[in-house]
Scaffold this motif. Sequence first.
Motif, PDB file in Angstrom:
ATOM      1  N   ASN A  92       4.027  -7.378   5.134  1.00 59.00           N
ATOM      2  CA  ASN A  92       3.940  -7.795   6.539  1.00 59.00           C
ATOM      3  C   ASN A  92       3.187  -6.765   7.379  1.00 59.00           C
ATOM      4  OD1 ASN A  92       5.482 -10.176   6.160  1.00 59.00           O
ATOM      5  ND2 ASN A  92       7.371  -8.970   6.210  1.00 59.00           N
ATOM      6  N   GLY A  93       2.743  -5.674   6.755  1.00 56.67           N
ATOM      7  CA  GLY A  93       2.037  -4.626   7.489  1.00 56.67           C
ATOM      8  C   GLY A  93       2.961  -3.651   8.183  1.00 56.67           C
ATOM      9  N   SER A  94       4.252  -3.617   7.781  1.00 50.53           N
ATOM     10  CA  SER A  94       5.215  -2.701   8.393  1.00 50.53           C
ATOM     11  C   SER A  94       5.306  -1.415   7.578  1.00 50.53           C
ATOM     12  CB  SER A  94       6.594  -3.359   8.474  1.00 50.53           C
ATOM     13  OG  SER A  94       6.547  -4.498   9.306  1.00 50.53           O
ATOM     14  N   TYR A  95       5.482  -0.298   8.293  1.00 50.66           N
ATOM     15  CA  TYR A  95       5.435   1.027   7.683  1.00 50.66           C
ATOM     16  C   TYR A  95       6.829   1.642   7.557  1.00 50.66           C
ATOM     17  CZ  TYR A  95       0.349   1.359   8.451  1.00 50.66           C
ATOM     18  OH  TYR A  95      -1.007   1.161   8.424  1.00 50.66           O
ATOM     19  N   ASN A  96       7.028   2.391   6.488  1.00 48.19           N
ATOM     20  CA  ASN A  96       8.100   3.355   6.357  1.00 48.19           C
ATOM     21  C   ASN A  96       7.618   4.423   5.379  1.00 48.19           C
ATOM     22  OD1 ASN A  96      11.109   4.369   5.553  1.00 48.19           O
ATOM     23  ND2 ASN A  96      11.178   3.321   7.531  1.00 48.19           N
ATOM     24  N   MET A  97       8.510   5.060   4.607  1.00 47.43           N
ATOM     25  CA  MET A  97       8.084   6.136   3.718  1.00 47.43           C
ATOM     26  C   MET A  97       8.748   6.009   2.350  1.00 47.43           C
ATOM     27  SD  MET A  97       8.018   9.394   6.360  1.00 47.43           S
ATOM     28  CE  MET A  97       9.734   9.182   6.858  1.00 47.43           C
ATOM     29  N   ASP A 133      -9.347  -6.507   4.311  1.00 38.33           N
ATOM     30  CA  ASP A 133      -8.112  -6.913   4.979  1.00 38.33           C
ATOM     31  C   ASP A 133      -8.017  -6.281   6.368  1.00 38.33           C
ATOM     32  OD1 ASP A 133      -6.573  -7.997   2.413  1.00 38.33           O
ATOM     33  OD2 ASP A 133      -7.524  -6.089   1.890  1.00 38.33           O
ATOM     34  N   PRO A 134      -7.159  -6.827   7.226  1.00 35.45           N
ATOM     35  CA  PRO A 134      -6.831  -6.122   8.474  1.00 35.45           C
ATOM     36  C   PRO A 134      -6.314  -4.727   8.145  1.00 35.45           C
ATOM     37  CG  PRO A 134      -5.952  -8.352   8.501  1.00 35.45           C
ATOM     38  CD  PRO A 134      -6.459  -8.116   7.105  1.00 35.45           C
ATOM     39  N   TYR A 135      -6.492  -3.772   9.074  1.00 34.36           N
ATOM     40  CA  TYR A 135      -6.208  -2.375   8.761  1.00 34.36           C
ATOM     41  C   TYR A 135      -4.818  -2.171   8.158  1.00 34.36           C
ATOM     42  CZ  TYR A 135      -5.554   2.608   9.001  1.00 34.36           C
ATOM     43  OH  TYR A 135      -5.298   3.907   8.641  1.00 34.36           O
ATOM     44  N   ASN A 136      -3.795  -2.781   8.739  1.00 33.49           N
ATOM     45  CA  ASN A 136      -2.429  -2.554   8.265  1.00 33.49           C
ATOM     46  C   ASN A 136      -2.125  -3.206   6.927  1.00 33.49           C
ATOM     47  OD1 ASN A 136      -1.706  -0.941  10.433  1.00 33.49           O
ATOM     48  ND2 ASN A 136      -0.920  -2.649  11.636  1.00 33.49           N
ATOM     49  N   LEU A 137      -3.065  -3.962   6.391  1.00 35.33           N
ATOM     50  CA  LEU A 137      -2.869  -4.593   5.086  1.00 35.33           C
ATOM     51  C   LEU A 137      -3.858  -4.090   4.043  1.00 35.33           C
ATOM     52  CD1 LEU A 137      -2.154  -8.287   6.171  1.00 35.33           C
ATOM     53  CD2 LEU A 137      -0.496  -6.559   5.431  1.00 35.33           C
ATOM     54  N   ALA A 169       0.833  -1.204   0.000  1.00 32.85           N
ATOM     55  CA  ALA A 169       0.000   0.000   0.000  1.00 32.85           C
ATOM     56  C   ALA A 169       0.864   1.249   0.000  1.00 32.85           C
ATOM     57  CB  ALA A 169      -0.928   0.017   1.218  1.00 32.85           C
ATOM     58  N   VAL A 170       0.326   2.311  -0.604  1.00 32.77           N
ATOM     59  CA  VAL A 170       0.907   3.651  -0.540  1.00 32.77           C
ATOM     60  C   VAL A 170      -0.187   4.569  -0.006  1.00 32.77           C
ATOM     61  CG1 VAL A 170       1.939   5.545  -1.824  1.00 32.77           C
ATOM     62  CG2 VAL A 170       2.438   3.197  -2.477  1.00 32.77           C
TER      63      VAL A 170
END
Length: 349
Positions: free
Chosen positions: A78-83, A330-334, A55-56
């Motif tokens: 994996n649902g992990s965030y960066n930029m 999907d789950p929120y982070n995905l 996702a973006v």
Amino acid sequence: MTNTLRLKALLVCAGLLASTLLAPPAGTALPSRFQWRSSAQLIGPKSDATHSIRAVKDPSVVYHDGRWHVFASSVNNNGSYNMVYLNFTDWSQANNAQHHYLDQSAIGAGYKTAPQVFYFAPQRLWYLVFQTGDNAAYSTTSDISNPRSWSAPKKFYANGMPQIIKDNIGNGHWVDFWVVCDSAKCHLFSSDDNGHLYRSETSATGFPNGMTNTVIAMQDSNRYRLWEAANVYKLTTENKYLLIVEAIGGDGRRYFRSWTAPGITGPWTALADTESNPFARANNVTFSGTAWTKDISHGEMVRAGVDQTMAVNPCNLSYLYQGKDPNAADPYNLLPWRLGLLTQTGSTC
């Protein structure tokens, strides 16, 4: 006519002339009802050898030196965030632009997300503001077009979360930091997913240090009506500020409410702030063909400049936002967020 009466008449005329010169031109105020048209999806995830992106989202955008510069949150599988950062000369090129992942800069890996970018003119530096989970952070560069030039992150709050937020956050999350400055002070807004919008401040000369005096700028007993993703802008046509905040509607879809004020500290007066009369929601956005999203979520206005005043022209509003497949469960982070552009229609200017 006596000299006294002549003087009074001259003063009245001078006052009328001054009020005419100082008043904003007719038709330059924000409307009380908004209508928008949306682009198709403009920016989606791009994976590479070391980044598997799902996702973006959460975009920030400026137009500088003939190019659009977009910063956004990237979410991996994996649902992990960066930029991520990309640039292009025209929106038609956005989907083909190269994605530069900012974990390759001194910003580093780990949870860094929800960026806001602006040029702090007094220091001649670009600032990237973002959340780290436990604080508001920033990095700087003198060259916005070089994604590897960002400095290592520094924190705004030396002592961590201010006490007033600890006292009110409940089971929410401290998110979505937004800086806006006037000639005297710089203000840092944040949300807590619990019905509170906070504001901290420091002097414009001391920025980014000394962020303190945190207060509740706005609150709602229904947490979903004052959720997150707050933006504050200075109108170019009058001495007024615009605040928009993301809400979650009764249908579970994201949308934006809006207020105006004579200054950054308020008081805030409702503008278009309901589900039936929103700032931006699926019910006041038109699409070409089938709507690709029913959520109008976290983003940023296309600004009239690039600096810390966050100026926008109310006669020509555009908003870069995140949306998603209406059927995604999907789950929120995905969730599969993508970016699109709203353009105001029916402007009163």
